[in-house]
Enzyme design. Sequence first.
Site, short mmCIF file in Angstrom:
data_model
loop_
_atom_site.label_atom_id
_atom_site.label_comp_id
_atom_site.label_asym_id
_atom_site.label_seq_id
_atom_site.Cartn_x
_atom_site.Cartn_y
_atom_site.Cartn_z
N MET A 121 5.13 8.38 42.75
CA MET A 121 6.44 7.75 42.83
C MET A 121 6.95 7.59 44.25
SD MET A 121 7.28 7.06 39.70
CE MET A 121 9.04 6.77 39.77
N GLY A 122 6.27 8.14 45.24
CA GLY A 122 6.75 7.97 46.60
C GLY A 122 6.20 9.02 47.55
N ASP A 139 8.32 14.28 33.60
CA ASP A 139 7.09 14.59 34.31
C ASP A 139 7.04 16.07 34.68
OD1 ASP A 139 4.59 13.95 35.27
OD2 ASP A 139 5.30 13.38 37.25
#
Length: 519
Positions: A30-31, A142
């Site tokens: 995600m980053g 998650d």
Amino acid sequence: MAKTGGWSELSDGDRFAGYRIERRLGRGGMGILYLAVEPGLERRVALKLIAPEAAADEVFAKRFAEESRIAASIEHPNVVPIYAAGEEEGVPWIAMRYVAGSDLGRRIAREGRLAAAEAVELIAQIGNGLDAIHAAGLVHRDVKPANVLLSGTPGSEHAYITDFGVARNVATRSGLTQTGRFVGTLDYVAPEQISGGAIDARVDVYALGCLLFKLLTGEVPYPRDGEAARLYAHLHDPPPAPSLYVPEVPMALDDVVVRAMSKEPDDRYPSAGDLGRAAKAALGGGAVSVPERTVATGAAATREREAPTEATREVSRATSTRKLPGDEPRSPVRLALALGAGLAAVAAIALIAVLASGGGGGTSGGDTTGSQAIAKTKPAKPKRKPKPKPAPITAAALIAKGDEICTDSQETYKSYRAEFPNGENEASVGYSRLLVGISSEAVRRFDELKPPPGLKKSYDAYVKSQKQVAQWDKDALKAAEKEDPTAYLAAREDRNATEEERRQLAEAVGFHVCSGSEA
């Protein structure tokens, strides 16, 4: 500054949204996460820049600001506080408290698995933190070892759940994004996330059950080969009982894991905190004093299962082999092990939809008839479903995959070696557990590969040597635990004395990294 997917990756000393970057902490799907200094306050923070593909999701863009505000309002000792969030040059970012220490993923990599008491204590803390997130109306989606930060010393650690809300909750009512990919990691993903059904806080309860299994056994619940097999297992295979894999695990925890991993959300614990309390009670031989109840609100609140479509009914009729019990009373724990035609239908549809759309995730047998329940007395030799034999791969693919395994092993070793400066010469339990984790994981991955006929003999010889290394590492660990320096050094010497032989065996296969012929 390096270009990364449309935006510039930051370097030490760069400034972003006013924050001064000290160094990069890590990178995920995600980053990228940086250690940064907040302007004015000179406070160190964990600054996360969201990946372009996540930011491009239309739903994410619409709800980012709202969920940032909600996440920042959560105050709980087991939740990493979010200080601020915004957007800079089209890149969304989040500033969180920096927790100096490690994470649960790294601890498991070092130690393989945790003692039952430690595992349950951490799960209880994580469950309480998830309850706070759910009470604020967010779903984590998650929950996994890498998203649990740890501070303190082993045995008395404090757990913080992180990477939630704005980082993961892309605000769809189902587990799938508009591009057809689901949010989550394959080894901890709930069935309804895979199938694209409506989700709520109970997907995190399922993931927490998977995490408890991982902490108790050192393995993920479904260690299958390939993404499709893991997806199918989450949808279709009975939840595994940890004591069948590690005899030292108290059998009382089996029911906790199995109920938490029920295929039907209604049959799981209503809250993550309930799971943690049940695990503590099971370990202590007592009863839970707090009544079970959900604490989730808003988007995290319990949702009704979506009505089946005619296409689902058709697949169900075509694949049905037997009926599930109709009006009979159902035990929440045992129901998780009674799967039938309805779940088979969901599995078939979900696998086609997810794999065709490019869905993916992280890193894993069970009886698939659905009629068995876990016995109350542990069998002497549990029967496991045989693993399907892998298909042979090309020589080039074998060499590439083998070198990848060796590279991962070397990187893991380098990451932790500095923590054990005298581990090679002293009977160090921590150092020995690190090597056991690395060598055992390498052997597992090598075993999953099937060489072409021309390389089979040399490959089998190399893998045999790696298995011997794993055994010596285990012998060293046993010696370290018994405080027997003589046996410890003997195991270390056996390992080191055969290093040249292993290099030659690797060269015979054609490996580069494994043989040391390429850095």
